[in-house]
Scaffold this motif. Sequence first.
Motif, mmCIF file in Angstrom:
data_model
loop_
_atom_site.group_PDB
_atom_site.id
_atom_site.type_symbol
_atom_site.label_atom_id
_atom_site.label_comp_id
_atom_site.label_asym_id
_atom_site.label_seq_id
_atom_site.Cartn_x
_atom_site.Cartn_y
_atom_site.Cartn_z
ATOM 1 N N ASP A 146 4.069 -9.543 -3.633
ATOM 2 C CA ASP A 146 2.992 -10.071 -4.484
ATOM 3 C C ASP A 146 1.670 -10.227 -3.735
ATOM 4 O O ASP A 146 0.616 -10.301 -4.358
ATOM 5 C CB ASP A 146 3.389 -11.429 -5.068
ATOM 6 N N LYS A 147 1.716 -10.277 -2.423
ATOM 7 C CA LYS A 147 0.513 -10.525 -1.624
ATOM 8 C C LYS A 147 -0.323 -9.260 -1.379
ATOM 9 O O LYS A 147 -1.374 -9.334 -0.754
ATOM 10 C CB LYS A 147 0.903 -11.147 -0.285
ATOM 11 N N PHE A 148 0.139 -8.127 -1.865
ATOM 12 C CA PHE A 148 -0.539 -6.858 -1.582
ATOM 13 C C PHE A 148 -1.186 -6.278 -2.837
ATOM 14 O O PHE A 148 -0.730 -6.507 -3.957
ATOM 15 C CB PHE A 148 0.466 -5.858 -1.002
ATOM 16 N N ASP A 149 -2.257 -5.516 -2.607
ATOM 17 C CA ASP A 149 -2.931 -4.815 -3.702
ATOM 18 C C ASP A 149 -2.152 -3.565 -4.098
ATOM 19 O O ASP A 149 -2.081 -3.221 -5.278
ATOM 20 C CB ASP A 149 -4.349 -4.395 -3.278
ATOM 21 N N TRP A 150 -1.616 -2.875 -3.091
ATOM 22 C CA TRP A 150 -0.848 -1.640 -3.323
ATOM 23 C C TRP A 150 0.413 -1.656 -2.489
ATOM 24 O O TRP A 150 0.432 -2.178 -1.373
ATOM 25 C CB TRP A 150 -1.670 -0.394 -2.960
ATOM 26 N N ILE A 151 1.464 -1.048 -3.038
ATOM 27 C CA ILE A 151 2.739 -0.889 -2.339
ATOM 28 C C ILE A 151 3.044 0.610 -2.322
ATOM 29 O O ILE A 151 3.205 1.221 -3.380
ATOM 30 C CB ILE A 151 3.880 -1.643 -3.050
ATOM 31 N N ILE A 152 3.109 1.172 -1.135
ATOM 32 C CA ILE A 152 3.449 2.592 -0.996
ATOM 33 C C ILE A 152 4.937 2.659 -0.693
ATOM 34 O O ILE A 152 5.408 2.106 0.304
ATOM 35 C CB ILE A 152 2.625 3.263 0.114
ATOM 36 N N TYR A 153 5.678 3.335 -1.558
ATOM 37 C CA TYR A 153 7.142 3.357 -1.483
ATOM 38 C C TYR A 153 7.628 4.799 -1.374
ATOM 39 O O TYR A 153 7.407 5.600 -2.264
ATOM 40 C CB TYR A 153 7.720 2.713 -2.752
ATOM 41 N N GLU A 154 8.308 5.118 -0.277
ATOM 42 C CA GLU A 154 8.893 6.449 -0.099
ATOM 43 C C GLU A 154 10.226 6.518 -0.837
ATOM 44 O O GLU A 154 11.095 5.685 -0.613
ATOM 45 C CB GLU A 154 9.110 6.755 1.385
#
Length: 183
Positions: A146-154
């Motif tokens: 929740d603390k991030f603007d974007w989550i990059i997930y492989e």
Amino acid sequence: MGLGIAGGGAGAANFFNKIGSKIAITDLKTKKELKDSLARIPKNTKLVLGKHSFRDFLNADFIIKNPAVPWSSPYLKKAKKQSRAILTDAQIFFDFAPREKIIGITGTKGKTTACYLLYHFLKNKYKVLLTSVAGTSSLIDLFKADKFDWIIYELSSFDLENLAKSPHIAVITNIFPDHLDRY
């Protein structure tokens, strides 16, 4: 099911330990083969190594399947017949993380490179979480997603096999014949 040598199973074990679950890990690999992964799991974890036992699957409340374990496993088939929930890291993450922030990257080759490049491009303007790259577990990252603007997930092809939800943005690097022993 499947601690694995890349660290994903250790991440899942640490996540479930942190939320108070009683954990049992079962893997066909031996203690020697799993030495590095075993050093990263909670000390109170029950281990069944070098084999599987139907009893372990039937006594579990739910099973977390390593992506490398095929759905055709007789242990998973029997657990499914007994109505045991069989989940993956990706399924759990997508159920609880803010999906509108997730950028999923998949493809036969270049997933990790694409993830790191995108992370590099975005990190100067946004708070970016890079997760599930190079075989690591995304579950421990749920505590801070929740603390991030974007989550990059492989996402590997194995992660996609039973994933019912999609990321907000999906990237496919390429598709080539691969893992033909599985598909």
